[in-house]
Design an enzyme around this catalytic site. Structure first.
Site, PDB file in Angstrom:
ATOM      1  CG  LEU A  94     -46.942  -6.603   8.783  1.00 17.95           C
ATOM      2  CD1 LEU A  94     -48.117  -6.798   9.803  1.00 17.95           C
ATOM      3  CD2 LEU A  94     -47.116  -5.101   8.155  1.00 17.95           C
ATOM      4  CD  GLN A 105     -41.736  -3.168   2.896  1.00 22.32           C
ATOM      5  OE1 GLN A 105     -41.592  -4.318   3.050  1.00 22.32           O
ATOM      6  NE2 GLN A 105     -40.879  -2.481   4.117  1.00 22.32           N
ATOM      7  CG  LEU A 106     -40.752   2.980  -0.572  1.00 24.92           C
ATOM      8  CD1 LEU A 106     -41.055   3.966   0.139  1.00 24.92           C
ATOM      9  CD2 LEU A 106     -39.314   2.514  -0.113  1.00 24.92           C
ATOM     10  NE  ARG A 174     -31.641  -2.924  -0.519  1.00 24.44           N
ATOM     11  CZ  ARG A 174     -32.370  -3.749  -0.962  1.00 24.44           C
ATOM     12  NH1 ARG A 174     -33.692  -3.130  -0.666  1.00 24.44           N
ATOM     13  NH2 ARG A 174     -32.263  -4.861  -1.376  1.00 24.44           N
ATOM     14  NE  ARG A 192     -59.470 -19.301  10.221  1.00 25.51           N
ATOM     15  CZ  ARG A 192     -59.749 -20.517   9.938  1.00 25.51           C
ATOM     16  NH1 ARG A 192     -59.799 -20.665   8.557  1.00 25.51           N
ATOM     17  NH2 ARG A 192     -59.860 -21.280  10.652  1.00 25.51           N
ATOM     18  NE  ARG A 201     -46.116  -9.993  14.741  1.00 30.16           N
ATOM     19  CZ  ARG A 201     -44.896 -10.568  14.820  1.00 30.16           C
ATOM     20  NH1 ARG A 201     -44.208 -10.242  15.675  1.00 30.16           N
ATOM     21  NH2 ARG A 201     -44.355 -11.201  13.970  1.00 30.16           N
TER      22      ARG A 201
HETATM   23  C1  LIG Z   1     -43.601 -12.136  19.973  1.00 32.67           C
HETATM   24  C2  LIG Z   1     -42.970 -12.604  18.913  1.00 32.67           C
HETATM   25  C3  LIG Z   1     -41.771 -12.870  18.607  1.00 32.67           C
HETATM   26  C4  LIG Z   1     -41.203 -13.330  17.779  1.00 32.67           C
HETATM   27  N1  LIG Z   1     -39.907 -13.783  17.404  1.00 32.67           N
HETATM   28  C5  LIG Z   1     -39.309 -14.222  16.563  1.00 32.67           C
HETATM   29  C6  LIG Z   1     -38.041 -14.756  16.294  1.00 32.67           C
HETATM   30  O1  LIG Z   1     -37.335 -14.494  17.334  1.00 32.67           O
HETATM   31  N2  LIG Z   1     -37.548 -15.280  15.222  1.00 32.67           N
HETATM   32  C7  LIG Z   1     -38.450 -15.605  14.194  1.00 32.67           C
HETATM   33  O2  LIG Z   1     -37.915 -16.105  13.377  1.00 32.67           O
HETATM   34  N3  LIG Z   1     -39.865 -15.325  14.196  1.00 32.67           N
HETATM   35  C8  LIG Z   1     -40.250 -14.580  15.331  1.00 32.67           C
HETATM   36  N4  LIG Z   1     -41.566 -14.367  15.417  1.00 32.67           N
HETATM   37  C9  LIG Z   1     -42.377 -14.636  14.136  1.00 32.67           C
HETATM   38  C10 LIG Z   1     -43.212 -16.060  14.209  1.00 32.67           C
HETATM   39  O3  LIG Z   1     -42.265 -17.172  14.525  1.00 32.67           O
HETATM   40  C11 LIG Z   1     -44.018 -16.205  13.219  1.00 32.67           C
HETATM   41  O4  LIG Z   1     -43.540 -16.161  12.075  1.00 32.67           O
HETATM   42  C12 LIG Z   1     -45.059 -14.976  13.114  1.00 32.67           C
HETATM   43  O5  LIG Z   1     -45.782 -14.851  14.312  1.00 32.67           O
HETATM   44  C13 LIG Z   1     -46.308 -15.555  11.969  1.00 32.67           C
HETATM   45  O6  LIG Z   1     -46.996 -16.519  12.679  1.00 32.67           O
HETATM   46  P1  LIG Z   1     -47.859 -17.689  11.615  1.00 32.67           P
HETATM   47  O7  LIG Z   1     -46.566 -18.396  11.081  1.00 32.67           O
HETATM   48  O8  LIG Z   1     -48.406 -18.381  12.535  1.00 32.67           O
HETATM   49  O9  LIG Z   1     -48.321 -16.941  10.937  1.00 32.67           O
HETATM   50  P2  LIG Z   1     -48.989 -17.045   9.371  1.00 32.67           P
HETATM   51  O10 LIG Z   1     -48.022 -17.638   8.193  1.00 32.67           O
HETATM   52  O11 LIG Z   1     -50.088 -16.115   8.829  1.00 32.67           O
HETATM   53  O12 LIG Z   1     -49.905 -18.427   9.489  1.00 32.67           O
HETATM   54  C14 LIG Z   1     -51.266 -18.238  10.358  1.00 32.67           C
HETATM   55  C15 LIG Z   1     -51.429 -19.776  10.647  1.00 32.67           C
HETATM   56  O13 LIG Z   1     -51.823 -20.489   9.417  1.00 32.67           O
HETATM   57  C16 LIG Z   1     -51.125 -21.865   9.433  1.00 32.67           C
HETATM   58  N5  LIG Z   1     -49.928 -21.936   8.534  1.00 32.67           N
HETATM   59  C17 LIG Z   1     -49.353 -21.067   7.883  1.00 32.67           C
HETATM   60  N6  LIG Z   1     -48.409 -21.613   7.171  1.00 32.67           N
HETATM   61  C18 LIG Z   1     -48.467 -22.930   7.433  1.00 32.67           C
HETATM   62  C19 LIG Z   1     -47.422 -24.073   6.873  1.00 32.67           C
HETATM   63  N7  LIG Z   1     -46.691 -23.879   6.057  1.00 32.67           N
HETATM   64  N8  LIG Z   1     -47.804 -25.129   7.254  1.00 32.67           N
HETATM   65  C20 LIG Z   1     -48.946 -25.521   7.950  1.00 32.67           C
HETATM   66  N9  LIG Z   1     -49.737 -24.244   8.866  1.00 32.67           N
HETATM   67  C21 LIG Z   1     -49.546 -23.122   8.199  1.00 32.67           C
HETATM   68  C22 LIG Z   1     -50.741 -21.985  11.005  1.00 32.67           C
HETATM   69  O14 LIG Z   1     -51.737 -22.317  11.548  1.00 32.67           O
HETATM   70  C23 LIG Z   1     -50.402 -20.424  11.152  1.00 32.67           C
HETATM   71  O15 LIG Z   1     -50.360 -20.252  12.856  1.00 32.67           O
HETATM   72  C24 LIG Z   1     -42.161 -13.923  16.461  1.00 32.67           C
HETATM   73  C25 LIG Z   1     -43.465 -13.441  16.738  1.00 32.67           C
HETATM   74  C26 LIG Z   1     -44.145 -12.974  17.740  1.00 32.67           C
HETATM   75  C27 LIG Z   1     -45.393 -12.687  17.710  1.00 32.67           C
END
Ligand SMILES: Cc1cc2nc3c(=O)[nH]c(=O)nc-3n(C[C@H](O)[C@H](O)[C@H](O)COP(=O)(O)OP(=O)(O)OC[C@H]3O[C@@H](n4cnc5c(N)ncnc54)[C@H](O)[C@@H]3O)c2cc1C
Length: 251
Positions: A94, A105-106, A174, A192, A201
């Site tokens: 998450l 978080q706890l 832990r 958003r 998710r």
């Molecule tokens: C089904 C599934 C499987 C997954 N498996 C893995 C795994 O095996 N290993 C793993 O490590 N992770 C895994 N993840 C996690 C995934 O890689 C992302 O870290 C997670 O979904 C958060 O997405 P995000 O970075 O888009 O979200 P957020 O950090 O909330 O970002 C939202 C959006 O904001 C923009 N943004 C955020 N930060 C930046 C930045 N620094 N630069 C530019 N744009 C930015 C992007 O458009 C991004 O999509 C998985 C996720 C899912 C849903």
């Protein structure tokens, strides 16, 4: 015997309170909540369209915002949720959602986990033999945790500050607790950010427990503010578990 969770528990801690400035009144139409009106007010300010020329009700207005992909308007409304009955492995996934979210978080370093609860993985629920084996393993890990805390407290008995000594013991002990250990987390997100997280998710590709939590959160937020989340549709997937799909992707 520890408590076993088979569902997350979601409580709303905070929601927006909108206060309209008397010099810029909007011609509101239809039913809405404070969070939805706040977003509409912000969107209308951009064009100074407070007189509502298209005579749209708030939820239709927000539908149009989502259709057009004007997601920044949705960032004004934030909701804080208390999420309980979820596992440490769930929160590990998450908190990867960074943009627009805040988490508290706890702490397993400060909180004694000898009475911790556990979260049954969805795939295990309903098979009594599997549940029994799983419980035995989890309870054995908890017994080892208790023993380890005791040994470490004895080993570091020379540390005068008892709080510090306990922290040293718990932070090391832990490491033998399972991923299924229950945790509690306060999550604040703007609409958003919630929408993006829920899209990823609650879909069929997501891990089962986080998907179960996303569906529970979605139901709570749809009650809170339908105008923000009405384009999410919940359905029973081929794996016989709830999933959701959204019409307006990542606005
Ligand atoms: C089904 C599934 C499987 C997954 N498996 C893995 C795994 O095996 N290993 C793993 O490590 N992770 C895994 N993840 C996690 C995934 O890689 C992302 O870290 C997670 O979904 C958060 O997405 P995000 O970075 O888009 O979200 P957020 O950090 O909330 O970002 C939202 C959006 O904001 C923009 N943004 C955020 N930060 C930046 C930045 N620094 N630069 C530019 N744009 C930015 C992007 O458009 C991004 O999509 C998985 C996720 C899912 C849903």
């Amino acid at each position: 015997m520890p408590r076993y969770y088979t569902e997350p528990v979601i409580s709303v801690l905070a929601r927006p309170v909108f206060s309209e400035p008397s010099h810029l009144p909007v011609e509101w139409m239809g039913e809405s909540t404070d969070g939805e009106r706040l977003a509409e007010f912000a969107g209308r300010l951009c064009y100074m369209s407070q007189h509502n020329p298209a005579k749209r009700n708030t939820r239709d207005y927000l539908e149009n915002i989502k259709r057009q992909g004007h997601g920044s308007v949705l960032e004004h409304a934030t909701y804080s949720l208390l999420v309980e009955g979820v596992s440490r492995s769930l929160t590990h996934e998450l908190v990867r959602h960074r943009a627009g979210f805040a988490y508290s978080q706890l702490s397993q370093r400060y909180v004694d986990e000898s009475q911790a609860s556990f979260v049954v993985p969805p795939a295990v629920i309903g098979d009594s033999a599997l549940e029994e084996t799983w419980r035995t393993q989890v309870e054995s890990a908890q017994t080892q945790y208790v023993a380890l805390v005791e040994s470490l407290m004895a080993r570091y008995s020379w540390v005068a500050d008892k709080v510090h000594r306990r922290k040293m013991a718990r932070e090391a002990a832990r490491s033998v607790l399972p991923n299924a250990t229950e945790t509690k987390i306060v999550v604040t997100g703007n609409v958003r950010a919630w929408r993006t997280m829920l899209e990823l998710r609650s879909s069929e590709g997501a891990e089962m427990e986080i998907r179960r939590m996303a569906i529970a959160v979605l139901r709570v937020l749809q009650q809170e503010a339908p105008g923000f989340f009405s384009d999410f549709e919940t359905y029973v997937a081929d794996d016989r578990k709830d999933a959701a799909r959204v019409s307006h992707h990542k606005v």
